[in-house]
Each structure stands twice: as structure tokens, then as C-alpha cells.
Design an enzyme around this catalytic site. Structure first.
Site, PDB file in Angstrom:
ATOM      1  N   ASP A 154       0.922  -1.497   0.039  1.00 46.70           N
ATOM      2  CA  ASP A 154       0.039   0.006   0.088  1.00 46.70           C
ATOM      3  C   ASP A 154       0.851   1.231  -0.061  1.00 46.70           C
ATOM      4  O   ASP A 154       2.103   1.205  -0.228  1.00 46.70           O
ATOM      5  CB  ASP A 154      -0.923   0.189   1.233  1.00 46.70           C
ATOM      6  CG  ASP A 154      -0.315   0.235   2.348  1.00 46.70           C
ATOM      7  OD1 ASP A 154       1.005   0.415   2.516  1.00 46.70           O
ATOM      8  OD2 ASP A 154      -0.975   0.413   3.547  1.00 46.70           O
ATOM      9  N   HIS A 155       0.286   2.328   0.069  1.00 47.87           N
ATOM     10  CA  HIS A 155       1.130   3.623   0.196  1.00 47.87           C
ATOM     11  C   HIS A 155       2.180   3.629   0.924  1.00 47.87           C
ATOM     12  O   HIS A 155       3.320   4.310   0.836  1.00 47.87           O
ATOM     13  CB  HIS A 155       0.272   4.855   0.442  1.00 47.87           C
ATOM     14  CG  HIS A 155      -0.293   4.796   1.793  1.00 47.87           C
ATOM     15  ND1 HIS A 155      -1.489   4.047   2.040  1.00 47.87           N
ATOM     16  CD2 HIS A 155      -0.164   5.183   2.961  1.00 47.87           C
ATOM     17  CE1 HIS A 155      -2.012   4.247   3.342  1.00 47.87           C
ATOM     18  NE2 HIS A 155      -1.267   4.723   3.925  1.00 47.87           N
TER      19      HIS A 155
ATOM     20  N   GLY B 251       1.839  -0.749   6.734  1.00 46.95           N
ATOM     21  CA  GLY B 251       2.387  -0.111   7.661  1.00 46.95           C
ATOM     22  C   GLY B 251       3.199  -1.257   8.568  1.00 46.95           C
ATOM     23  O   GLY B 251       4.267  -1.066   8.983  1.00 46.95           O
ATOM     24  N   THR B 252       2.262  -2.115   8.985  1.00 41.38           N
ATOM     25  CA  THR B 252       2.870  -3.124  10.095  1.00 41.38           C
ATOM     26  C   THR B 252       2.844  -4.476   9.378  1.00 41.38           C
ATOM     27  O   THR B 252       3.256  -5.411  10.130  1.00 41.38           O
ATOM     28  CB  THR B 252       1.468  -3.366  11.075  1.00 41.38           C
ATOM     29  OG1 THR B 252       0.510  -3.543  10.408  1.00 41.38           O
ATOM     30  CG2 THR B 252       1.294  -1.634  11.847  1.00 41.38           C
ATOM     31  N   GLY B 253       2.126  -4.862   8.124  1.00 40.90           N
ATOM     32  CA  GLY B 253       2.200  -6.059   7.693  1.00 40.90           C
ATOM     33  C   GLY B 253       0.950  -6.751   8.153  1.00 40.90           C
ATOM     34  O   GLY B 253       0.428  -7.741   7.680  1.00 40.90           O
TER      35      GLY B 253
ATOM     36  N   GLY C 283      -2.416  -5.472   8.602  1.00 42.02           N
ATOM     37  CA  GLY C 283      -3.588  -5.334   7.740  1.00 42.02           C
ATOM     38  C   GLY C 283      -3.553  -6.052   6.468  1.00 42.02           C
ATOM     39  O   GLY C 283      -4.682  -6.683   6.056  1.00 42.02           O
TER      40      GLY C 283
ATOM     41  N   ARG D 104       6.814   0.415   8.419  1.00 41.30           N
ATOM     42  CA  ARG D 104       6.874   1.359   9.409  1.00 41.30           C
ATOM     43  C   ARG D 104       7.246   0.534  10.864  1.00 41.30           C
ATOM     44  O   ARG D 104       6.986   1.286  11.887  1.00 41.30           O
ATOM     45  CB  ARG D 104       5.563   2.217   9.699  1.00 41.30           C
ATOM     46  CG  ARG D 104       5.093   2.747   8.634  1.00 41.30           C
ATOM     47  CD  ARG D 104       3.753   3.504   8.625  1.00 41.30           C
ATOM     48  NE  ARG D 104       3.088   4.237   7.698  1.00 41.30           N
ATOM     49  CZ  ARG D 104       2.038   4.597   7.125  1.00 41.30           C
ATOM     50  NH1 ARG D 104       1.160   4.180   8.190  1.00 41.30           N
ATOM     51  NH2 ARG D 104       1.882   5.640   6.190  1.00 41.30           N
TER      52      ARG D 104
ATOM     53  N   ARG E 136       3.321 -34.299   9.251  1.00 38.28           N
ATOM     54  CA  ARG E 136       2.394 -33.984  10.159  1.00 38.28           C
ATOM     55  C   ARG E 136       1.519 -32.494  10.148  1.00 38.28           C
ATOM     56  O   ARG E 136       0.398 -32.566  10.426  1.00 38.28           O
ATOM     57  CB  ARG E 136       2.729 -33.984  11.660  1.00 38.28           C
ATOM     58  CG  ARG E 136       3.736 -32.855  11.819  1.00 38.28           C
ATOM     59  CD  ARG E 136       4.507 -33.217  13.433  1.00 38.28           C
ATOM     60  NE  ARG E 136       5.369 -32.085  13.667  1.00 38.28           N
ATOM     61  CZ  ARG E 136       6.333 -31.850  13.284  1.00 38.28           C
ATOM     62  NH1 ARG E 136       6.908 -32.360  12.344  1.00 38.28           N
ATOM     63  NH2 ARG E 136       7.209 -30.707  13.749  1.00 38.28           N
ATOM     64  N   HIS E 137       2.110 -32.033   9.382  1.00 38.79           N
ATOM     65  CA  HIS E 137       1.533 -30.173   8.903  1.00 38.79           C
ATOM     66  C   HIS E 137       0.438 -30.514   7.761  1.00 38.79           C
ATOM     67  O   HIS E 137      -0.397 -29.624   8.021  1.00 38.79           O
ATOM     68  CB  HIS E 137       2.517 -29.519   8.504  1.00 38.79           C
ATOM     69  CG  HIS E 137       3.966 -29.437   9.534  1.00 38.79           C
ATOM     70  ND1 HIS E 137       3.616 -28.753  10.891  1.00 38.79           N
ATOM     71  CD2 HIS E 137       5.191 -29.782   9.590  1.00 38.79           C
ATOM     72  CE1 HIS E 137       4.862 -28.748  11.759  1.00 38.79           C
ATOM     73  NE2 HIS E 137       5.550 -29.559  10.691  1.00 38.79           N
TER      74      HIS E 137
ATOM     75  N   ARG F 225      -2.831 -30.600   9.701  1.00 40.05           N
ATOM     76  CA  ARG F 225      -3.101 -29.301  10.412  1.00 40.05           C
ATOM     77  C   ARG F 225      -3.572 -28.190   9.186  1.00 40.05           C
ATOM     78  O   ARG F 225      -4.503 -27.714   9.337  1.00 40.05           O
ATOM     79  CB  ARG F 225      -2.049 -28.762  11.187  1.00 40.05           C
ATOM     80  CG  ARG F 225      -1.578 -29.500  12.294  1.00 40.05           C
ATOM     81  CD  ARG F 225      -0.224 -29.704  12.682  1.00 40.05           C
ATOM     82  NE  ARG F 225      -0.068 -30.255  13.753  1.00 40.05           N
ATOM     83  CZ  ARG F 225       1.156 -30.778  14.221  1.00 40.05           C
ATOM     84  NH1 ARG F 225       2.277 -30.155  13.877  1.00 40.05           N
ATOM     85  NH2 ARG F 225       1.354 -31.620  15.176  1.00 40.05           N
TER      86      ARG F 225
HETATM   87  C1  RB5 Z   1      -1.980   2.673   6.526  1.00 41.56           C
HETATM   88  O1  RB5 Z   1      -2.026   3.889   7.013  1.00 41.56           O
HETATM   89  C2  RB5 Z   1      -1.867   1.511   7.277  1.00 41.56           C
HETATM   90  O2  RB5 Z   1      -2.957   1.572   8.330  1.00 41.56           O
HETATM   91  C3  RB5 Z   1      -1.475   0.400   6.874  1.00 41.56           C
HETATM   92  O3  RB5 Z   1      -0.219   0.479   6.034  1.00 41.56           O
HETATM   93  C4  RB5 Z   1      -1.268  -0.878   7.671  1.00 41.56           C
HETATM   94  O4  RB5 Z   1      -0.185  -0.788   8.668  1.00 41.56           O
HETATM   95  C5  RB5 Z   1      -2.478  -1.754   8.316  1.00 41.56           C
HETATM   96  O5  RB5 Z   1      -2.347  -2.880   8.774  1.00 41.56           O
END
Ligand code: RB5
Length: 154
Positions: free
Chosen positions: A7-8, A65-67, A69, A108, A134-135, A138
Site C-alpha cells: 500500500d502507500h 505499515g505493520t504487515g 492489515g 513502519r 504432520r503439517h 493441520r
Molecule cells: C495505512 O496507514 C496503515 O494503516 C496500513 O499500512 C497498515 O499498517 C494496516 O495494517
């Protein structure tokens, strides 16, 4: 094939990863080439997941940003096993035990400030094979969850 999309928030990290892989002669297809500052991760997740689902061998790298979402959205698609990987261990296990087909990275996060660390995480993911055994049982249970999509269990 290996696909990548962000994403951005992950445009810069995405470009660094593409250069890193290309330098290693690993071809990676950018599904979010037309990134804009308005991009929403669920849209990128859908495009990325569609590509992955075309072939069992396909893998992808999803960045937000965090992976988180990106992984939540990708995992809504049947057959996708997206994993947020924060170090080499989680990346290796995501492939070995979970047969993850998408690695999700956070642009981020503290760990992504060290680009060499990101490259090591990626190498661990891309160079590890699913262990099977075994996986399989699952993963089959996960497929059952996907099919039933309810809270009642068996
Ligand atoms: C976008 O601002 C941010 O929310 C997105 O990149 C992500 O971190 C969501 O999980």
C-alpha cells in the site's frame, strides 16, 4: 513466480526489495506498480492473492505499515496462507510448518529500519520449503475451517 505489492506506506520498502531480489537474479512481479498515496491495503491484498492462487508454486510479498492489515485481508481469500514475519525464525517456520504463500512485512516497524534484516527475513522465507508430514493434517483442518466458515466446529 514471486509477486510483490504494497500500500502507500510500503512503496519505498517495496522498491528496495525488488532491487535486492533482481540483483540476485530473482524475478519479482510488482502488482502495485501504479502505487499512489491513496492506496488501501485490502485492494492490494486482493490483487496479490489472485495472482498467488493461479498456481500452487506462487509466492508473494505483501507490505503495509505493520504487515498486519495486509495479512488479515489476504487471509480472507480461500487458499491464502499469509504470515506476518518479523525475523528469520518466523519466516522459516511460516514456510516449513504453515506452507505460507504470502509473507507480510511492516514498512513502519522497528525491524524494517534495518534493511539488511528485511533481506534476511526474505531469504529465509524464499529459501525454505514446506516440510509436509504432520503439517498436512493441520493445513487440512485450516481448509475445513475455510469451507465451513462457522463457529460450530464438527
Ligand atoms: C495505512 O496507514 C496503515 O494503516 C496500513 O499500512 C497498515 O499498517 C494496516 O495494517
Amino acid at each position: 513466480m514471486i509477486f510483490i505489492g504494497s500500500d502507500h506506506s510500503g512503496i519505498n520498502l517495496k522498491e528496495l526489495i525488488i532491487s535486492y531480489l533482481n540483483n540476485k537474479k530473482i524475478r519479482v512481479i510488482d502488482i502495485s506498480e501504479a502505487n499512489t498515496a491513496e492506496d488501501d491495503y485490502p485492494d492490494i491484498a486482493l490483487s496479490l492473492s489472485k495472482e498467488v492462487l493461479k498456481n500452487n508454486e506462487n509466492l508473494a510479498i505483501g507490505i503495509c505499515g505493520t504487515g498486519i492489515g495486509m495479512s488479515i485481508a489476504c487471509n480472507k481469500l480461500k487458499g491464502i496462507r499469509a504470515a506476518v514475519c518479523v525475523d528469520e525464525y518466523t519466516a522459516e517456520m511460516a514456510r516449513k510448518h504453515n506452507n505460507a504463500n504470502i509473507i507480510c512485512l511492516g514498512a513502519r516497524t522497528a525491524y524494517s529500519k534495518d534493511i539488511e534484516k528485511i533481506y534476511k527475513i526474505l531469504d529465509a522465507f524464499l529459501n525454505t520449503q514446506y516440510e509436509g508430514g504432520r503439517h498436512d493434517r493441520r493445513l487440512q483442518k485450516i481448509r475445513t475451517l475455510e469451507e465451513k466458515n462457522d463457529l460450530e466446529g464438527e
